[in-house]
Enzyme design. Structure first.
Site, PDB file in Angstrom:
ATOM      1  N   GLY A 169       2.249  -1.458   4.967  1.00 15.76           N
ATOM      2  CA  GLY A 169       1.551  -2.522   5.676  1.00 15.76           C
ATOM      3  C   GLY A 169       2.485  -3.518   6.324  1.00 15.76           C
ATOM      4  N   GLY A 211       1.032  -1.749  -0.970  1.00 10.26           N
ATOM      5  CA  GLY A 211       1.375  -3.104  -1.417  1.00 10.26           C
ATOM      6  C   GLY A 211       2.886  -3.234  -1.477  1.00 10.26           C
ATOM      7  N   GLY A 212       3.470  -3.758  -0.411  1.00 15.44           N
ATOM      8  CA  GLY A 212       4.910  -4.017  -0.399  1.00 15.44           C
ATOM      9  C   GLY A 212       5.798  -2.804  -0.234  1.00 15.44           C
ATOM     10  N   ASN A 240     -11.154   2.448   8.808  1.00 17.77           N
ATOM     11  CA  ASN A 240     -11.311   1.355   7.846  1.00 17.77           C
ATOM     12  C   ASN A 240     -12.524   0.517   8.244  1.00 17.77           C
ATOM     13  OD1 ASN A 240     -10.786  -1.554   6.904  1.00 17.77           O
ATOM     14  ND2 ASN A 240      -9.283  -0.401   5.726  1.00 17.77           N
ATOM     15  N   GLY A 287       3.607  -7.852   1.453  1.00 13.18           N
ATOM     16  CA  GLY A 287       5.050  -7.716   1.665  1.00 13.18           C
ATOM     17  C   GLY A 287       5.769  -7.305   0.396  1.00 13.18           C
ATOM     18  N   ASN A 345      -1.570 -13.715   5.460  1.00 14.57           N
ATOM     19  CA  ASN A 345      -2.379 -13.626   6.675  1.00 14.57           C
ATOM     20  C   ASN A 345      -3.807 -14.042   6.355  1.00 14.57           C
ATOM     21  OD1 ASN A 345      -4.635 -11.472   7.218  1.00 14.57           O
ATOM     22  ND2 ASN A 345      -3.215 -10.514   5.756  1.00 14.57           N
ATOM     23  N   ASN A 386      -5.263  -4.235  -1.857  1.00 15.06           N
ATOM     24  CA  ASN A 386      -5.305  -5.142  -0.727  1.00 15.06           C
ATOM     25  C   ASN A 386      -4.410  -6.354  -1.088  1.00 15.06           C
ATOM     26  OD1 ASN A 386      -6.042  -6.629   1.605  1.00 15.06           O
ATOM     27  ND2 ASN A 386      -8.052  -5.680   1.624  1.00 15.06           N
ATOM     28  N   ASN A 402     -13.478  -1.121   2.975  1.00 19.89           N
ATOM     29  CA  ASN A 402     -12.756  -2.298   2.510  1.00 19.89           C
ATOM     30  C   ASN A 402     -13.710  -3.272   1.833  1.00 19.89           C
ATOM     31  OD1 ASN A 402     -11.173  -4.540   2.183  1.00 19.89           O
ATOM     32  ND2 ASN A 402     -10.625  -4.773   4.341  1.00 19.89           N
ATOM     33  N   CYS A 430     -11.353  -7.714   1.449  1.00 13.40           N
ATOM     34  CA  CYS A 430     -10.742  -8.679   2.370  1.00 13.40           C
ATOM     35  C   CYS A 430     -10.894 -10.090   1.800  1.00 13.40           C
ATOM     36  CB  CYS A 430     -11.376  -8.603   3.755  1.00 13.40           C
ATOM     37  SG  CYS A 430     -10.738  -9.899   4.851  1.00 13.40           S
TER      38      CYS A 430
HETATM   39  C1  SIN Z   1      -8.093  -9.660   7.738  1.00 17.41           C
HETATM   40  O1  SIN Z   1      -8.492  -9.214   8.830  1.00 17.41           O
HETATM   41  O2  SIN Z   1      -8.336 -10.816   7.369  1.00 17.41           O
HETATM   42  C2  SIN Z   1      -7.288  -8.793   6.822  1.00 17.41           C
HETATM   43  C3  SIN Z   1      -8.090  -7.688   6.287  1.00 17.41           C
HETATM   44  C4  SIN Z   1      -7.981  -7.543   4.809  1.00 17.41           C
HETATM   45  O3  SIN Z   1      -7.159  -8.196   4.156  1.00 17.41           O
HETATM   46  O4  SIN Z   1      -8.742  -6.766   4.237  1.00 17.41           O
END
Ligand code: SIN
Length: 305
Positions: A266, A244-245, A100, A218, A69, A193, A128, A131
């Site tokens: 997630g 994580g997965g 978050n 995943g 993503n 992450n 966070n 990202c």
């Molecule tokens: C995103 O919105 O790009 C994902 C957030 C993340 O991976 O911390």
């Protein structure tokens, strides 16, 4: 009767299962499918000071046993989250939530955390610094111990609630970052992450995702996440939320044996919106199968002996 409850920095969770930020919206969307009060807690979508439209599309690439993503922290901004999203959530979720927070500057992290810390339903903050999908913020704070220390310290100075720092796996040694956060006063750590990855479309010969690269998550990343939770547990004395997965009750137990006190789910929510419910429902029978009476008692169990 098996005991699923865990204690996370003074918060007692009925069970350790927490939907991960970015995969569960602001909760009320999923409340249309099932009673989300069965969850241990949940972490809502990464919130920044200003509204963000996010990255150009396409933002998603499918992979074997996972996905990439590059959402780019799309969210309505902290004021709107407080004024509009949290009141809707309050109607359907009656437990403390995890806020978050993301940012592009120290000042932005501080402003968002200060505001969300005052919200009654926020039980803890998850900061966070990992990202991988934005420039000049997000992960850039999480790849160096000094900047991780700085963000943690600044946020701790303006908050009363527990602060968990969400760490990136895209570093040489995640334990160095973890230790820096603990030294700066973090109450706990969330890891991992997503892993920076990419796909190329053979027909167009171009990257599938408009931003070229994105965060890989995943089932495929579970062994990497587990290894990092195990390594960090050996170096710090603060609780870890492992992620994580994770996609089954067995994965939750494995994460806890590695050292996680609670576990976030997630990408599995995006494959099956009932994933967290299914995991929670199958935890008791899975615990019985492996002679586990209490989840709290197995935390870090793989390190003994
Ligand atoms: C995103 O919105 O790009 C994902 C957030 C993340 O991976 O911390």
């Amino acid at each position: 009767m098996v005991d699923l409850s865990v204690n996370l920095s003074g918060l007692t969770l009925d069970n350790p299962v927490i939907p991960a930020s970015g995969t569960f919206g602001f909760g009320y969307e999923f409340a249309e499918l099932y009673d989300i009060n069965i969850l241990g807690s949940f972490s809502f979508k990464g919130t920044t000071r200003d509204p963000r439209f996010g990255n150009p599309t396409p933002r998603i690439a499918e992979c074997e046993s996972g996905m990439i993503n590059s959402v780019g922290l799309q969210n309505p901004g902290v004021e709107k989250v407080i004024a509009e999203e949290l009141p809707k959530l309050k109607k359907c979720f009656h437990k403390p939530v995890i806020a978050n927070v993301s940012g592009f500057s120290l000042d932005e992290y501080v402003t968002c955390c200060e505001k969300l810390d005052k919200e009654e339903q926020v039980g803890m903050l998850e900061v966070n610094i990992s990202c991988p999908n934005v420039h000049g913020g997000g992960m850039s704070f999480g790849v160096c111990p000094d900047s991780a220390f700085e963000v943690t310290k600044a946020v701790k100075a303006v908050t009363k609630k527990p602060v968990y720092i969400k760490l990136s796996p895209n570093v040489t040694d995640i334990t160095e970052i973890a230790v820096a956060c603990e030294e700066a006063g973090a109450d706990g750590l969330s890891l991992i992450n997503t892993l920076l990855g990419m796909r190329i479309d053979l027909k167009t010969k171009k990257p599938v995702v408009a931003n070229k690269m994105g965060g890989f998550s995943g089932k495929a990343i579970f062994p990497v996440a587990l290894r990092m939770v195990y390594q960090v547990y050996e170096k710090v004395n603060i609780p870890i939320i492992g992620m994580g997965g994770v996609s089954s009750a067995e994965d939750v137990i494995e994460m806890m044996l590695a050292g996680a006190t609670a576990v976030q789910v997630g990408a599995a929510n995006l494959v099956n919106p009932y994933a967290c419910r299914d995991i929670i429902e199958s935890l008791p029978v899975t615990m019985e199968k492996y002679n586990i009476n209490s989840l709290q008692e197995i935390i870090g169990g793989a390190h003994n002996g």
